[in-house]
Design a protein around this motif. Structure first.
Motif, short mmCIF file in Angstrom:
data_model
loop_
_atom_site.label_atom_id
_atom_site.label_comp_id
_atom_site.label_asym_id
_atom_site.label_seq_id
_atom_site.Cartn_x
_atom_site.Cartn_y
_atom_site.Cartn_z
N ASN A 26 0.84 -1.19 0.00
CA ASN A 26 0.00 0.00 0.00
C ASN A 26 0.88 1.25 0.00
O ASN A 26 2.05 1.19 0.37
CB ASN A 26 -0.89 0.03 1.25
N PRO A 27 0.34 2.39 -0.38
CA PRO A 27 1.09 3.64 -0.22
C PRO A 27 1.56 3.80 1.23
O PRO A 27 0.81 3.55 2.17
CB PRO A 27 0.07 4.71 -0.60
N ASP A 28 2.81 4.19 1.39
CA ASP A 28 3.44 4.43 2.70
C ASP A 28 3.76 3.17 3.48
O ASP A 28 4.16 3.25 4.64
CB ASP A 28 2.59 5.36 3.57
N ASP A 29 3.62 1.98 2.89
CA ASP A 29 4.07 0.75 3.56
C ASP A 29 5.59 0.70 3.51
O ASP A 29 6.19 0.63 2.43
CB ASP A 29 3.51 -0.50 2.86
N VAL A 30 6.23 0.72 4.68
CA VAL A 30 7.69 0.68 4.73
C VAL A 30 8.17 -0.75 4.51
O VAL A 30 7.65 -1.69 5.10
CB VAL A 30 8.20 1.21 6.09
N HIS A 31 9.18 -0.91 3.66
CA HIS A 31 9.73 -2.23 3.37
C HIS A 31 11.16 -2.09 2.88
O HIS A 31 11.60 -1.02 2.46
CB HIS A 31 8.90 -2.94 2.29
N ASP A 32 11.90 -3.18 2.95
CA ASP A 32 13.22 -3.25 2.32
C ASP A 32 13.16 -4.36 1.28
O ASP A 32 12.08 -4.64 0.76
CB ASP A 32 14.33 -3.47 3.36
N GLY A 33 14.25 -5.00 0.95
CA GLY A 33 14.18 -6.08 -0.03
C GLY A 33 15.56 -6.52 -0.47
O GLY A 33 16.47 -5.70 -0.60
N GLN A 34 15.70 -7.84 -0.68
CA GLN A 34 16.97 -8.39 -1.13
C GLN A 34 16.73 -9.79 -1.70
O GLN A 34 15.70 -10.41 -1.43
CB GLN A 34 17.97 -8.47 0.02
#
Length: 277
Positions: free
Chosen positions: A69-77
C-alpha cells in the motif's frame, strides 16, 4: 544472466499517468527501508525475494504476488544464492481510486488498503504481468492498458475479506499524520526534529518513539525517503539533476546519487533516462 551484477529498468506507461513498471534482476543489491506514495503490485518471477514489512519478515517464492500500500515501509533483497527476478507495477492512488470504487460497487472518500502483503493467486499474477507486458513492449491502445489495469484492481477486490476500505484513525495515526503533512510541506526547507514534533503536538522524545513504533523507520529516514520520492517526480517532469539535488537538501550530486540508488536501484540520471525518451 550471470550472478555478478544487478539490473533495474523502469518504464513509464505512454497512456496512463503515474503508472510505471520496474523490471529487476538482483544478485548483489539490497534496498534500504523505504516507502512509496504509490500502490505497488509485484510478481516474483524467479529466485526468492526476502523483505521486512509490517513488522514481519517475508519470503516470496517464484509466482508469488506482493502488494504494498502507499506508505508501507519495506526493504528487499535476494534470498539464497540465486538471482532474484521480479516485476513491479507502481500507480498513484488517485489514478486507481475510481477503479477500486467501481470494482467494489461503492464510492468512498478513503483510499483502499490491502492488509495481506503476499498472495498466491494465479489470476492476479497473470493480470499484473500482462499490464507489465503492455507497458514495457509499448503495445496496446490507451483503453487496452486501462482495461488491463482494471483487471488487476478487480481481481484484488475479488480476493475477499483481506481487502478493506480505509482504516479507523487512532490518536497516534492523527498525530503522525500531522507530522507527515508538515514534512511534505517543507521538503525543500531545513527540517528539524523539534519543528516536526511540535507540528505533531508531541515532545521530541515521545515523537521519536511513536514514529519509529508506528512506521518502522526513524523520522530522518522518512524525510530522506520523502525527498527522494519528490525528486523522482521532479525528474520525471524534466527537472535537471543539479536543480533537484539542491532543491531537496542533498549536499551534492554524490550524496543524491547514493541516497537515490539505495531506494530505486539506479542513479537519478539513469532513472530519468529510463522514463524520459
Amino acid at each position: 544472466m550471470g550472478q555478478s551484477a544487478s539490473r533495474f529498468q523502469f518504464t513509464k506507461s505512454q497512456h496512463i499517468p503515474t503508472l510505471k513498471v520496474l523490471q529487476a534482476a538482483m544478485f548483489d543489491f539490497r534496498y534500504d527501508p523505504h516507502a512509496h506514495e504509490e500502490y505497488a503490485f509485484g510478481v516474483t518471477l524467479s529466485g526468492r525475494q526476502d523483505f521486512f514489512s509490517g513488522g514481519q519478515y517475508h519470503r516470496s517464492p517464484p509466482g508469488n504476488v506482493i502488494i504494498f500500500n502507499p506508505d508501507d515501509v519495506h526493504d528487499g533483497q535476494p534470498g539464497g544464492n540465486h538471482t532474484l527476478d521480479y516485476v513491479m507495477l507502481y500507480v498513484h492512488p488517485d489514478q486507481v481510486k475510481a477503479l477500486f470504487d467501481d470494482a467494489l460497487g461503492q464510492e468512498t472518500a478513503a483510499n483502499f488498503r490491502f492488509d495481506t502483503t503476499q498472495v498466491q493467486d494465479k489470476a492476479l499474477r497473470e493480470r499484473i504481468t500482462e499490464v507489465a507486458r503492455l507497458i514495457t513492449m509499448a503495445t496496446g491502445s490507451q483503453i487496452d492498458q486501462e482495461n488491463a489495469l482494471y483487471q488487476v484492481v478487480e481481481r484484488i477486490t475479488q480476493l475477499g475479506g483481506a481487502f478493506q476500505p480505509g482504516r479507523t484513525s487512532t490518536r497516534p495515526d492523527t498525530l503522525l499524520g500531522l507530522a507527515k503533512e508538515y514534512i511534505h510541506a517543507h521538503l525543500d526547507s531545513d527540517l528539524s526534529l523539534e519543528a516536526i514534533s511540535q507540528a505533531a503536538h508531541l515532545s521530541k522524545f515521545h515523537f521519536l518513539r511513536l514514529f519509529r513504533q508506528q512506521l518502522g523507520i526513524t523520522p530522518y529516514q522518512y524525510v530522506i525517503n520523502c525527498r527522494v520520492n519528490a525528486a523522482c517526480s521532479a525528474l520525471e517532469n524534466g527537472a535537471s539533476l543539479s536543480e533537484v539535488t539542491f532543491r531537496y537538501g542533498f549536499t551534492d550530486l554524490s550524496h543524491f546519487n547514493r541516497r537515490f540508488k539505495r531506494i530505486y536501484g539506479v542513479t537519478p540520471y539513469q532513472y530519468q533516462r529510463h522514463l524520459i525518451r
